[in-house]
Design an enzyme around this catalytic site. Structure first.
Site, PDB file in Angstrom:
ATOM      1  N   ASP A  74       0.825  -1.229  -0.134  1.00  0.00           N
ATOM      2  CA  ASP A  74      -0.092   0.014  -0.199  1.00  0.00           C
ATOM      3  C   ASP A  74       0.782   1.477   0.183  1.00  0.00           C
ATOM      4  OD1 ASP A  74      -2.146  -1.712   0.008  1.00  0.00           O
ATOM      5  OD2 ASP A  74      -2.935  -0.897   1.990  1.00  0.00           O
ATOM      6  N   ARG A  79       2.907   6.245  -2.976  1.00  0.00           N
ATOM      7  CA  ARG A  79       4.118   7.033  -3.459  1.00  0.00           C
ATOM      8  C   ARG A  79       3.689   7.234  -5.046  1.00  0.00           C
ATOM      9  NH1 ARG A  79       7.073   5.205   0.800  1.00  0.00           N
ATOM     10  NH2 ARG A  79       6.967   2.885  -0.062  1.00  0.00           N
ATOM     11  N   ASN A 148      -4.365   8.504   2.332  1.00  0.00           N
ATOM     12  CA  ASN A 148      -4.616   7.880   3.668  1.00  0.00           C
ATOM     13  C   ASN A 148      -5.139   8.818   4.598  1.00  0.00           C
ATOM     14  OD1 ASN A 148      -4.600   5.366   2.836  1.00  0.00           O
ATOM     15  ND2 ASN A 148      -2.923   4.740   4.021  1.00  0.00           N
ATOM     16  N   GLU A 149      -4.081   9.575   5.069  1.00  0.00           N
ATOM     17  CA  GLU A 149      -4.664  10.679   5.973  1.00  0.00           C
ATOM     18  C   GLU A 149      -3.531  11.595   6.140  1.00  0.00           C
ATOM     19  OE1 GLU A 149      -1.386   8.046   7.102  1.00  0.00           O
ATOM     20  OE2 GLU A 149      -3.396   7.022   7.487  1.00  0.00           O
ATOM     21  N   THR A 189      -8.709   2.076   7.091  1.00  0.00           N
ATOM     22  CA  THR A 189      -8.251   0.806   7.560  1.00  0.00           C
ATOM     23  C   THR A 189      -6.454   1.043   7.857  1.00  0.00           C
ATOM     24  OG1 THR A 189      -7.743   0.232   5.163  1.00  0.00           O
ATOM     25  CG2 THR A 189      -9.635  -0.370   6.096  1.00  0.00           C
ATOM     26  N   TYR A 191      -3.751   3.965   9.636  1.00  0.00           N
ATOM     27  CA  TYR A 191      -3.255   4.466  11.263  1.00  0.00           C
ATOM     28  C   TYR A 191      -4.589   4.695  11.937  1.00  0.00           C
ATOM     29  CZ  TYR A 191      -0.278   7.643  14.054  1.00  0.00           C
ATOM     30  OH  TYR A 191       0.325   7.905  15.343  1.00  0.00           O
TER      31      TYR A 191
END
Length: 293
Positions: A74, A79, A148-149, A189, A191
């Site tokens: 992932d 990247r 993601n975050e 799903t 951190y």
């Protein structure tokens, strides 16, 4: 068909995967363009010998590309998004890592799934991104988006930090904690989940706010609409704090104000019919399995 390939080389596991991918595409006369650093590694490891065109920047990828293949886990896909950006090029992840919620194609099924790609029998999952603006810090990374975050963390101390949080200008809470995670459904799903945050389906129009080890135990994860503008003011005993956008890290100064909101573009992830999100959850998180039986 024109395919961009980006990846990371894992010494033993990746070699047969990479060979299978190149053999398949070359056999089907697909034009391959390889990320320059990755191609150099493949030459050094003598995995391939044929010459290929390369790309090294997002400016090298345009509408002529049908898809980008990401070989790794992932993190490799995250990247890869820095190359794709707002081009709309779909990304397919081939899992050469470990857990992998985004890199869904397993090494055992490469040929059959690449045939689906060749025939364009896949669907697209549009993934929300977050963008960051900092009012008092000139060192924020130029790639200021995350799939993601975006997380705020303490840096050089064990002391907690205070994160004043506002949603669309209205005060929500002052989190006294080790940090705060603002997550997309894709990142739910990752951190955020490990810190007790909820899992969101990829197509849910929502974000999550998840505190990291909050001192006030009533501070729980919160799900908010994805069109919410989030403002954060970070303060504490240290002069600087960490901000991460997926795997990219920078520093912010004490009392900096951050603005986080949804980006105007999305990342297109390739969805293979046999590898749905629910199936991935069951397989990766071992849902429904009972080791006692």
């Amino acid at each position: 068909m024109k395919v961009a390939i980006f990846g990371q080389y894992y010494q033993n596991d990746t070699r047969p995967i990479i060979r299978d991918i190149f053999i398949f595409f070359n056999r089907n006369n697909v034009e391959l363009v390889i990320e320059a650093t990755f191609l150099k590694i493949l030459y050094e490891e003598k995995i391939i010998e044929k010459e290929y065109n390369t790309f090294s920047s997002h400016t090298d990828l345009d509408a002529s590309f049908d898809i980008l293949i990401s070989i790794g886990g992932d993190g490799t896909i995250l990247r890869a998004t820095t190359f794709v950006r707002d081009s709309g090029i779909p990304i397919l992840g081939i899992n050469a890592g470990r857990l992998g919620f985004l890199a869904k194609v397993q090494k055992e099924n490469i040929a059959s799934f690449l045939q689906i790609v060749l025939e364009k029998k896949y669907t697209i999952s549009e993934r929300t991104l977050l963008t960051l603006d900092c009012s008092r810090n000139d060192t924020v990374i130029d790639i200021n988006f995350a799939m993601n975050e975006i997380s705020i963390n303490r840096k050089d101390t064990t002391s907690m930090i205070t994160i004043e949080t506002f949603l669309n200008g209205e005060y929500l809470n002052s989190y006294w904690s080790d940090g705060l995670i603002i997550s997309t459904p894709t990142g739910s799903t990752g951190y955020s989940m490990s810190c007790g945050g909820p899992i969101l389906m990829p197509d849910v129009k929502a974000l999550t706010i998840t505190p990291i080890a909050p001192h006030n135990l009533t501070a729980r994860p919160l799900v908010i609409p994805d069109n919410t503008e989030i403002k954060l003011k970070v303060s504490g005993r240290e002069e600087q704090y960490l901000v991460s956008l997926d795997s990219r890290i920078t520093y912010i100064n004490n009392n900096s104000e951050l603005t986080i909101k949804k980006t105007p573009f999305q990342i297109n992830m390739v969805e293979i019919p046999e590898e749905t999100f629910l199936k991935t959850l069951r397989n990766k998180l071992l849902w429904g399995e009972d080791k006692r039986n």
